[in-house]
Motif scaffolding. Structure first.
Motif, PDB file in Angstrom:
ATOM      1  N   GLU A  35       0.848  -1.189   0.000  1.00  0.00           N
ATOM      2  CA  GLU A  35       0.000   0.000   0.000  1.00  0.00           C
ATOM      3  C   GLU A  35       0.888   1.244   0.000  1.00  0.00           C
ATOM      4  O   GLU A  35       1.749   1.405   0.869  1.00  0.00           O
ATOM      5  CB  GLU A  35      -0.906   0.010   1.236  1.00  0.00           C
ATOM      6  N   ARG A  80      -1.737   0.858  -5.005  1.00  0.00           N
ATOM      7  CA  ARG A  80      -1.267  -0.471  -4.639  1.00  0.00           C
ATOM      8  C   ARG A  80      -0.162  -0.851  -5.608  1.00  0.00           C
ATOM      9  O   ARG A  80      -0.281  -0.643  -6.810  1.00  0.00           O
ATOM     10  CB  ARG A  80      -2.420  -1.470  -4.676  1.00  0.00           C
ATOM     11  N   TYR A 113      -9.115   2.070  -6.083  1.00  0.00           N
ATOM     12  CA  TYR A 113      -8.002   1.357  -6.691  1.00  0.00           C
ATOM     13  C   TYR A 113      -8.474   0.534  -7.893  1.00  0.00           C
ATOM     14  O   TYR A 113      -9.588   0.028  -7.911  1.00  0.00           O
ATOM     15  CB  TYR A 113      -7.357   0.420  -5.670  1.00  0.00           C
TER      16      TYR A 113
END
Length: 312
Positions: free
Chosen positions: A38, A49, A72
């Motif tokens: 992360e 990510r 994400y």
């Protein structure tokens, strides 16, 4: 219907990915890739990510840009690319639910410099130029950056567009605003036609027919190899004409066209053709079968494209 997508885009995409009645069952991942690290705004200046290949030679690094769902990008995309040898940054540039610390909650006035930080970080870490990969609004962003940033290894656009579009409004009467900024100023944009009764494609097509002006993405400036993936049954915007138009202006562009597929084609495995909830329907196009076939073929050819880019 596009009005719903513009006004509730992040919510709709989140529901598409999580609602058991509409999300297609996903196969268990077989890619041998470690869990991502992360990366936070507080630590590196962006939220993402990061997947690093476990073994073997490092290939061209890939920065993945999601669409108007926010948050994400797909973990399947990151795992598959890393398993093929590519360092991967899956970038979040806004997120409504769940909120990501340091990020706006809407796709509105996102600085291109924010993405530049991620590009620079990935290039420095891998020691190689970066490939940009995006879908829908992420494809718009990838093409826009590709036309403005010469030191890229490649650009991959799933469901591309030829213009920059406005920020999705939170409500019908909200003052229009830029989706992207550069040096503190809004990047010129088009507003989709909001006349009642139009389909999603008609809203975009009518705006394009009036002319792009300064909102046109100058794709002819893209010097890196370019891969464009489009579905002929895309019911969000007309990505196939856009891909053909871009190809006509960029000599090193390759188009993958899937006549019976819809809008969401990025990544391996099954996708989503339609989302339905009480009072809310989004048609992405294609069927579960045609989209799966297109996604699998497009992903294999995307990996082959990245293999060639890596060998340059």
């Amino acid at each position: 219907m596009l009005r719903s997508i513009w006004h509730l885009g992040a919510l709709a995409a989140l529901l598409v990915l999580t609602h058991p009645a509409t999300a297609v069952a996903q196969p268990a991942p077989t890619e041998a890739a470690p869990a991502p690290a992360e990366l936070t705004v507080a630590d590196v200046g962006f939220a993402a990510r990061y997947w690093e290949p476990a073994t073997g030679p490092r290939k061209a690094p890939v920065l993945v840009l999601p669409g108007s769902n926010g948050g994400y990008p797909s973990a399947r995309v990151g795992r598959s690319l890393a398993a093929a040898g590519h360092p991967v940054v899956g970038l979040a540039y806004f997120s409504a639910a769940p909120a990501i610390p340091g990020l706006p909650t809407r796709l509105r006035e996102i600085p291109l410099e924010y993405v530049d930080r991620a590009i620079g970080w990935l290039a420095a870490k891998s020691g190689r130029p970066v490939v940009l990969m995006g879908e829908s609004r992420g494809a718009e962003l990838a093409l826009l950056l590709g036309s403005r940033r010469p030191k890229l290894a490649g650009v991959i656009a799933f469901a591309p567009t030829t213009a920059v579009w406005r920020a999705p409004p939170a409500e019908a009467n909200e003052k229009p605003a830029a989706a992207w900024t550069e040096k503190g100023k809004g990047v010129a944009w088009l507003s989709d036609d909001d006349a009642p009764g139009l389909t999603s494609n008609q809203r975009f097509d009518r705006a394009l027919a009036r002319g792009k002006g300064a909102a046109r993405i100058p794709v002819e400036r893209i010097k890196a190899p370019l891969l464009l993936i489009a579905g002929g049954d895309d019911r969000i915007w007309s990505s196939t004409p856009a891909a053909r138009s871009i190809q006509a202006k960029v000599p090193n562009a390759t188009v993958l066209h899937y006549p019976d597929a819809g809008h969401l084609l990025m990544g391996p495995g099954a996708g989503v053709s339609r989302f339905e909830a009480p009072g809310f329907v989004v048609e992405f196009g294609g069927t579960d079968a045609t989209n799966l076939a297109a996604r699998e073929d497009a992903w294999a050819k995307t990996l082959a494209f990245l293999e060639k880019v890596s060998a340059r």
